[in-house]
Design a protein around this motif. Structure first.
Motif, PDB file in Angstrom:
ATOM      1  N   ARG A  78      35.209  44.648  45.043  1.00 17.29           N
ATOM      2  CA  ARG A  78      35.576  44.548  46.464  1.00 17.29           C
ATOM      3  C   ARG A  78      35.651  43.087  46.907  1.00 17.29           C
ATOM      4  O   ARG A  78      36.525  42.713  47.692  1.00 17.29           O
ATOM      5  N   ALA A 136      38.887  41.740  45.675  1.00 18.84           N
ATOM      6  CA  ALA A 136      40.014  42.277  46.436  1.00 18.84           C
ATOM      7  C   ALA A 136      40.218  41.506  47.733  1.00 18.84           C
ATOM      8  O   ALA A 136      41.361  41.358  48.205  1.00 18.84           O
ATOM      9  N   ASP A 137      39.125  41.009  48.308  1.00 10.00           N
ATOM     10  CA  ASP A 137      39.242  40.201  49.518  1.00 10.00           C
ATOM     11  C   ASP A 137      39.710  38.784  49.195  1.00 10.00           C
ATOM     12  O   ASP A 137      40.474  38.181  49.957  1.00 10.00           O
ATOM     13  N   HIS A 175      46.268  40.225  45.899  1.00  7.47           N
ATOM     14  CA  HIS A 175      46.545  41.609  45.526  1.00  7.47           C
ATOM     15  C   HIS A 175      45.282  42.449  45.700  1.00  7.47           C
ATOM     16  O   HIS A 175      44.168  41.954  45.529  1.00  7.47           O
ATOM     17  N   ALA A 176      45.456  43.737  45.997  1.00  5.83           N
ATOM     18  CA  ALA A 176      44.328  44.567  46.419  1.00  5.83           C
ATOM     19  C   ALA A 176      43.728  45.446  45.325  1.00  5.83           C
ATOM     20  O   ALA A 176      42.577  45.864  45.444  1.00  5.83           O
ATOM     21  N   ASP A 177      44.493  45.738  44.266  1.00  2.04           N
ATOM     22  CA  ASP A 177      44.057  46.752  43.301  1.00  2.04           C
ATOM     23  C   ASP A 177      43.620  46.130  41.981  1.00  2.04           C
ATOM     24  O   ASP A 177      44.383  45.363  41.363  1.00  2.04           O
ATOM     25  N   TYR A 235      44.324  41.493  39.300  1.00  2.60           N
ATOM     26  CA  TYR A 235      44.641  42.448  40.349  1.00  2.60           C
ATOM     27  C   TYR A 235      46.155  42.495  40.572  1.00  2.60           C
ATOM     28  O   TYR A 235      46.872  41.526  40.327  1.00  2.60           O
ATOM     29  N   ASP A 252      49.352  45.567  42.392  1.00  2.00           N
ATOM     30  CA  ASP A 252      49.674  46.652  43.327  1.00  2.00           C
ATOM     31  C   ASP A 252      49.979  47.895  42.512  1.00  2.00           C
ATOM     32  O   ASP A 252      51.051  48.014  41.921  1.00  2.00           O
TER      33      ASP A 252
END
Length: 286
Positions: free
Chosen positions: A58, A61-62, A66-68, A124, A126
């Motif tokens: 997490r 991700a911050d 990219h988030a994934d 990371y 998408d």
């Protein structure tokens, strides 16, 4: 789609569940995050490694554009304890489709000195942007229906020490991998189970980081007892999981020199391979 034997009356949602609250990090400064590691994710005497991986996941991700998580490799340096911790992140590289970062989790010892617990390197991207083309020879594990499997609540005796994590999971183990619980381990390093979160929250890439390390150790079916601490764990997240319970299969083919590997596959309710992992763990032979 199989349903949990004891489905919660009100299902938690992604972003609003105990797992989300307990893995949430608070940004203190650029690349620095605070968290209070929850005692709710401990087993025997340690904070679960998959939960810790989700915490660092997490933070990254911050920190990254990219988030994934696509691939996450973690080295577990010292045992983490419930309580305050600091995560420090660094952006290694950013690209159009992939970004890479590293993160470390620190706690303080009794003398107030900072101790690094885990160090992670991760890429990371998408997951929603990936093509649909799938070519595989992998097949989902054959696990009996959930009502023919058994959970921690069915155990003849509780696990010594903390088993708090089991209260937060929906875990139904394949009876053929449960000989250890009856004092009759099969000698095969295999563990298979239906897996979910007890509050009914559906899965996302971060709960997949938990799923690969949440089953009893395969060492139990090899006839070994006690804690099996992870030395290194690498997880590949392949796609966003469909709603519903997961099937998790873990196998050990080689125990030598006091170390064993665990290869895990995680399959979603749509029959897709959504995550894979390999870890090296220390086995206590005496």
């Amino acid at each position: 789609m199989p349903e949990a034997a004891t489905a919660p009356a009100v299902r938690a949602t992604i972003g609003d569940s105990e797992f989300d609250r307990d893995t949430a990090v608070t940004r203190r400064a650029h690349g620095v995050y605070d968290i209070d590691l929850s005692a709710g994710w401990t087993i025997i005497s340690a904070v679960n490694g998959g939960y810790l991986l989700a915490v660092l996941g997490r933070a990254l991700a911050d920190a990254l554009p990219h988030a994934d998580p696509f691939t996450v490799s973690a080295h577990y340096l010292t045992a983490s304890q419930p309580g305050p911790a600091v995560v420090r992140t660094d952006v290694v590289r950013t690209g159009r489709t992939l970004s890479t970062g590293q993160a470390s989790l620190f706690q303080y010892d009794d003398e107030g000195r900072e101790v690094e617990r885990i160090r992670v390197l991760a890429s990371y991207g998408d997951l929603d942007a990936l093509p649909d083309d799938v070519r595989t020879t992998a097949e989902p594990p054959a696990i009996p229906p959930m009502d023919q499997c058994f959970g921690p609540q069915d155990a003849p005796a509780p696990v010594p020490g903390s088993s708090a994590i089991t209260d937060r999971l929906m875990l139904k183990l394949d009876p053929s991998t449960l000989g250890w619980a009856l004092g009759q381990p099969s000698g095969k390093g295999e563990m298979r189970a239906w897996f979910g979160l007890a509050d009914g929250r559906d899965h996302d890439p971060f709960s997949l980081l938990l799923a690969v390390d949440a089953l009893p150790p395969t060492a139990f079916e090899l006839g070994l007892k006690g804690w099996v601490p992870t030395v290194e764990l690498t997880v590949h997240v392949r796609c966003w999981p469909a709603p519903g319970p997961l099937r998790v299969s873990i196998i050990t083919r080689n125990l030598a020199g006091g170390f064993l590997e665990e290869d895990a596959e995680v399959w979603d309710s749509a029959g897709r391979l959504v995550a894979q992992s390999r870890q090296l763990a220390r086995a206590r032979l005496a």
